[in-house]
Design a protein around this motif. Structure first.
Motif, mmCIF file in Angstrom:
data_model
loop_
_atom_site.group_PDB
_atom_site.id
_atom_site.type_symbol
_atom_site.label_atom_id
_atom_site.label_comp_id
_atom_site.label_asym_id
_atom_site.label_seq_id
_atom_site.Cartn_x
_atom_site.Cartn_y
_atom_site.Cartn_z
ATOM 1 N N LEU A 166 0.825 -1.215 0.000
ATOM 2 C CA LEU A 166 0.000 0.000 0.000
ATOM 3 C C LEU A 166 0.855 1.259 0.000
ATOM 4 C CD1 LEU A 166 -2.747 -1.010 2.581
ATOM 5 C CD2 LEU A 166 -2.812 -1.149 0.102
ATOM 6 N N LYS A 167 2.162 1.065 -0.223
ATOM 7 C CA LYS A 167 3.043 2.238 -0.155
ATOM 8 C C LYS A 167 2.973 3.067 -1.436
ATOM 9 C CE LYS A 167 6.202 0.410 3.218
ATOM 10 N NZ LYS A 167 7.522 -0.045 3.561
ATOM 11 N N HIS A 168 1.789 3.313 -1.903
ATOM 12 C CA HIS A 168 1.663 4.055 -3.153
ATOM 13 C C HIS A 168 0.243 4.565 -3.361
ATOM 14 C CE1 HIS A 168 -0.535 0.682 -4.824
ATOM 15 N NE2 HIS A 168 0.381 -0.102 -4.320
ATOM 16 N N ALA A 169 0.125 5.520 -4.223
ATOM 17 C CA ALA A 169 -1.116 5.934 -4.871
ATOM 18 C C ALA A 169 -2.367 5.968 -3.995
ATOM 19 C CB ALA A 169 -1.350 5.057 -6.104
ATOM 20 N N GLY A 170 -2.460 6.970 -3.146
ATOM 21 C CA GLY A 170 -3.685 7.195 -2.383
ATOM 22 C C GLY A 170 -4.731 7.920 -3.220
ATOM 23 N N PHE A 171 -5.976 7.855 -2.774
ATOM 24 C CA PHE A 171 -7.053 8.549 -3.484
ATOM 25 C C PHE A 171 -7.278 9.921 -2.857
ATOM 26 C CE2 PHE A 171 -7.945 4.124 -4.412
ATOM 27 C CZ PHE A 171 -8.265 4.184 -5.764
ATOM 28 N N PRO A 172 -7.634 10.906 -3.683
ATOM 29 C CA PRO A 172 -7.890 12.233 -3.110
ATOM 30 C C PRO A 172 -9.137 12.206 -2.239
ATOM 31 C CG PRO A 172 -8.440 12.188 -5.469
ATOM 32 C CD PRO A 172 -7.813 10.864 -5.134
ATOM 33 N N GLY A 173 -9.011 12.626 -0.996
ATOM 34 C CA GLY A 173 -10.178 12.798 -0.138
ATOM 35 C C GLY A 173 -10.690 11.540 0.525
ATOM 36 N N ILE A 174 -10.118 10.394 0.231
ATOM 37 C CA ILE A 174 -10.592 9.181 0.887
ATOM 38 C C ILE A 174 -9.443 8.208 1.117
ATOM 39 C CG2 ILE A 174 -11.363 8.211 -1.333
ATOM 40 C CD1 ILE A 174 -13.489 6.669 0.339
ATOM 41 N N GLN A 175 -9.445 7.622 2.311
ATOM 42 C CA GLN A 175 -8.413 6.646 2.657
ATOM 43 C C GLN A 175 -8.956 5.251 2.330
ATOM 44 O OE1 GLN A 175 -7.698 6.354 6.857
ATOM 45 N NE2 GLN A 175 -6.198 4.716 6.607
ATOM 46 N N LEU A 176 -8.235 4.519 1.512
ATOM 47 C CA LEU A 176 -8.642 3.148 1.172
ATOM 48 C C LEU A 176 -7.445 2.217 1.293
ATOM 49 C CD1 LEU A 176 -11.017 3.477 -1.896
ATOM 50 C CD2 LEU A 176 -11.590 2.592 0.354
ATOM 51 N N PRO A 177 -7.539 1.088 1.971
ATOM 52 C CA PRO A 177 -8.704 0.698 2.761
ATOM 53 C C PRO A 177 -8.872 1.532 4.023
ATOM 54 C CG PRO A 177 -6.910 -0.886 3.010
ATOM 55 C CD PRO A 177 -6.469 0.098 1.996
ATOM 56 N N LEU A 178 -10.121 1.734 4.427
ATOM 57 C CA LEU A 178 -10.403 2.379 5.702
ATOM 58 C C LEU A 178 -10.137 1.361 6.806
ATOM 59 C CD1 LEU A 178 -13.777 4.102 4.845
ATOM 60 C CD2 LEU A 178 -11.807 5.280 5.815
ATOM 61 N N PRO A 179 -9.785 1.863 8.011
ATOM 62 C CA PRO A 179 -9.609 0.924 9.117
ATOM 63 C C PRO A 179 -10.876 0.083 9.277
ATOM 64 C CG PRO A 179 -8.992 3.142 9.779
ATOM 65 C CD PRO A 179 -9.606 3.258 8.420
ATOM 66 N N GLY A 180 -10.731 -1.212 9.502
ATOM 67 C CA GLY A 180 -11.890 -2.075 9.701
ATOM 68 C C GLY A 180 -12.324 -2.805 8.446
ATOM 69 N N MET A 181 -11.901 -2.298 7.287
ATOM 70 C CA MET A 181 -12.265 -3.007 6.057
ATOM 71 C C MET A 181 -11.493 -4.314 5.952
ATOM 72 S SD MET A 181 -12.444 -0.341 2.956
ATOM 73 C CE MET A 181 -13.799 0.829 2.840
ATOM 74 N N ILE A 182 -12.131 -5.330 5.392
ATOM 75 C CA ILE A 182 -11.408 -6.575 5.185
ATOM 76 C C ILE A 182 -11.202 -6.836 3.693
ATOM 77 C CG2 ILE A 182 -11.985 -7.648 7.404
ATOM 78 C CD1 ILE A 182 -14.172 -9.165 6.057
ATOM 79 N N HIS A 183 -10.238 -7.671 3.417
ATOM 80 C CA HIS A 183 -9.833 -7.942 2.043
ATOM 81 C C HIS A 183 -10.569 -9.201 1.582
ATOM 82 C CE1 HIS A 183 -5.994 -7.822 -0.672
ATOM 83 N NE2 HIS A 183 -7.098 -7.934 -1.375
#
Lengths: 132, 134
Positions: free
Chosen positions: A46-63
């Motif tokens: 996940l050391k790359h390419a975040g989305f503007p205005g939203i954190q993905l995955p959000l804490p609590g999300m599962i894969h």
């Protein structure tokens, strides 16, 4: 809030150099010897390419699911340009009740613009366990 | 030397066993940048309804990939790997990975993949396409 309006949202492009040290530390963490090949799933950190205005995955999300397509082998030391895109968002009733599914696509291109890998990630946000 | 293309359909790969630890999960968080508290914070994971911390799905997938690359050696490469995380994996679980050759084509193999925990719950299913070097 995560909803259908996010479909099509693209991340910024991020350049990441696949330094030997990155490969070595990744291999050590997953518990395999590091030789002349990079661990295949290294492309999905996940050391790359975040989305503007939203954190993905959000804490609590599962894969939920992960697919990686390699167009060629990753080379130690090369620099990849990563980009992510939200391909789909949908709700479904599952084991943990009402859940929201988010499908992300990640692509990695090399210096000359050739596609090295693409991947599809399905994240699941349980309605109850959603981030504070 | 035996070529990958000599393996018949239904050939079973050597079984891989793996026991993740909380230390390994922490190391993976650092190596991957995934600090989701469901992997690291026992209270948070309990409150999220997961019954305690779980290993990263990508850490389990990394074990699958390692099983494949060990088997392939330098005779080919993974061209596609797709998995579904079906049940949670927890530190201390004993996970066994199974793979078999599902189909064989001119220069590639399709492998079926599964992993089970010690309660015989399937934690992962998947499919890999291996390109065999000419």
């Amino acid at each position: 809030m995560i909803g259908k309006e996010l479909i099509g949202l693209e991340s910024e492009s991020i350049q990441l150099q696949i330094e030997p040290e990155l490969g070595r530390r990744f291999a050590e963490a997953i518990g395999i010897p590091f030789g002349d090949q990079l661990p295949p799933t290294l492309v999905c950190t996940l050391k790359h390419a975040g989305f503007p205005g939203i954190q993905l995955p959000l804490p609590g999300m599962i894969h939920g699911e992960q697919k990686i397509t390699y167009h060629r082998q990753l080379r130690i030391g090369e620099t990849l340009t990563y980009k992510r895109c939200i391909k789909d968002v949908y709700d479904r009733v599952g084991k943990l009740g009402n859940m929201t599914f988010i499908v992300l696509e990640t692509t990695g291109y090399d210096k000359v613009g050739e596609l090295v890998f693409s991947s599809s990630t399905t994240l699941i946000a349980p309605a109850k366990g959603e981030a504070e | 030397m035996r070529s990958l293309l000599d393996y018949e359909v239904y050939y079973r790969l050597p079984i891989k066993e793996w026991v993740p630890t909380q230390l390994q999960v922490r190391q993976y968080a650092e190596a991957s940048g995934d600090f989701n508290p469901i992997h690291l914070d026992e209270n948070y994971a309990q409150q999220a309804g997961l019954g305690g911390v779980i290993a990263h799905g990508m850490l389990t997938m990394a074990q699958v990939a390692a099983m494949l690359t060990d088997w392939i050696g330098h005779e080919g490469t993974i061209s596609e790997l797709a998995v579904r995380f079906e049940n949670v994996v927890r530190p201390g679980d004993t996970i066994k990975f199974y793979g078999y050759v599902k189909a064989r084509m001119e220069n590639c193999l399709i492998l079926d993949l599964e992993a089970f925990n010690d309660k015989m719950a399937r934690v992962l299913s998947g499919l890999a396409t291996i390109s065999v070097n000419p």
